[in-house]
Write an enzyme that holds these catalytic residues in place. Sequence first.
Site, short mmCIF file in Angstrom:
data_model
loop_
_atom_site.label_atom_id
_atom_site.label_comp_id
_atom_site.label_asym_id
_atom_site.label_seq_id
_atom_site.Cartn_x
_atom_site.Cartn_y
_atom_site.Cartn_z
N LYS A 155 -58.93 -10.12 9.25
CA LYS A 155 -59.61 -9.39 10.33
C LYS A 155 -60.33 -8.12 9.89
CE LYS A 155 -58.57 -11.61 14.20
NZ LYS A 155 -59.38 -11.75 15.40
N ASP B 91 -53.82 -8.87 19.61
CA ASP B 91 -52.49 -9.45 19.56
C ASP B 91 -51.97 -9.44 18.13
OD1 ASP B 91 -53.78 -12.45 21.12
OD2 ASP B 91 -54.33 -11.58 19.25
C1 PLP Z 1 -54.48 -14.91 11.98
C2 PLP Z 1 -55.55 -15.18 12.96
N1 PLP Z 1 -56.27 -16.31 12.84
C3 PLP Z 1 -57.24 -16.62 13.72
C4 PLP Z 1 -57.53 -15.78 14.79
C5 PLP Z 1 -58.60 -16.20 15.76
O1 PLP Z 1 -59.72 -15.41 15.72
P1 PLP Z 1 -60.67 -15.27 16.99
O2 PLP Z 1 -59.92 -14.44 18.01
O3 PLP Z 1 -61.87 -14.62 16.44
O4 PLP Z 1 -60.92 -16.63 17.53
C6 PLP Z 1 -56.82 -14.59 14.94
C7 PLP Z 1 -57.12 -13.68 16.04
O5 PLP Z 1 -56.46 -12.69 16.27
C8 PLP Z 1 -55.80 -14.28 14.01
O6 PLP Z 1 -55.07 -13.17 14.11
#
Ligand code: PLP
Length: 383
Positions: free
Chosen positions: A72, A117
């Site tokens: 992220k 989250d």
């Molecule tokens: C580890 C992880 N993978 C995937 C996602 C999904 O990303 P997006 O919210 O951009 O769909 C998140 C979102 O918080 C995440 O924390």
Amino acid sequence: MTPATDPPRAYFNSAVTTFPETSDPQLLAFHRRLPGYMPTPLVRAPHLAAALGVREVWVKDESGRLGLPAYKILGASWATYRELEALFGPFGPWATPGDLAAQLRRHLPLTLVTATDGNHGRAVARVARWLGLGAHILVPQDMVPARIHAIEAEGARVEVVPGTYDEAVAAAARLADARHLVISDTAWAGYTRVPGWVIEGYGTIFREIDAQLRASGGRPPDLVAVQMGVGALATAVVRHYRAPGREARVVGVEPTRADCVRRSLAAGQPTGAPGPHPSIMAGLNCGQVSPLAWPFLRDGLSASVVIPDARAEEAMRLLARDGVTSGESGAAGAAGLLELLAGELSAQAREALAVTPGSTVLVLSTEGATDPDAYARILRGES
Ligand SMILES: Cc1ncc(COP(=O)(O)O)c(C=O)c1O
């Protein structure tokens, strides 16, 4: 899209389109100046490949990205940088975030605000620390203490909002003012600039993968799996792998109860998934697809599938056998492929996605063990 089963766990779209790839030429140079930048590993996963019945699976392992256990920070850092430039004018020459912090001093106090989250909020808090800014991070009431403590350890103020992630998003939006910059990965009416940069920031992942595949003589993927919360990462995947000339099939994956993309595809328009969202895939517990992501998902996903927690746990264990530490949300893309290609949907999914024993698959493992106790339990087989 047409339902595959009733009730549909998967949607298939044979009429996907291509999207022009727009990528800021400064992006990679920006990330390279951040502390600890290194391309994350791209590893072969023979156990997962055998389970999926394909020639090879590549896993992009984001368990150690710029000092944090998830991808992220690529989006959070780029979006914050671009937003600060939009507000205060271009930065002068800089080599480290400390140089940026020095240039920002005359604008203080400034606080970065976001709902999360888990991973995005921790990333925003880290960026704030680098830049000498405050951080105010809003989290849903069911967030596990390990994730809250990780955000606090970055020096951020964490506020627990009664309700779901979506209620935390609304509360964060209300805090915006001249001294509080909202750095959200999801968009809403009138707020699209920052989430657009977040999506753009994820582009570094795919630039790295292209270079890594070229260097190892690997083939470009025929199929890419991406897990979805608000759909920002999936949008970055679609923009890269559905660009003219690449045209891999992209599969989006969600937890069964936080299925806002599935509901939106079924309805033909953005449609929420009301809480509570109890999945262990905490990063994916989002009830609203980002309006910025929606057109890319609608027209760019060749399939969307929902998975129960048990599938994510199975994928975590399988990825561990391939040497990748992947948390609950991190393994969800691989889990979605198990659901589609190794379960009862297999025949239909293989045909719809043109998967053969010769296919090359790319999986994004988007986080490491972000809840270490739960990770250890799941690996021992005690969910
Ligand atoms: C580890 C992880 N993978 C995937 C996602 C999904 O990303 P997006 O919210 O951009 O769909 C998140 C979102 O918080 C995440 O924390």
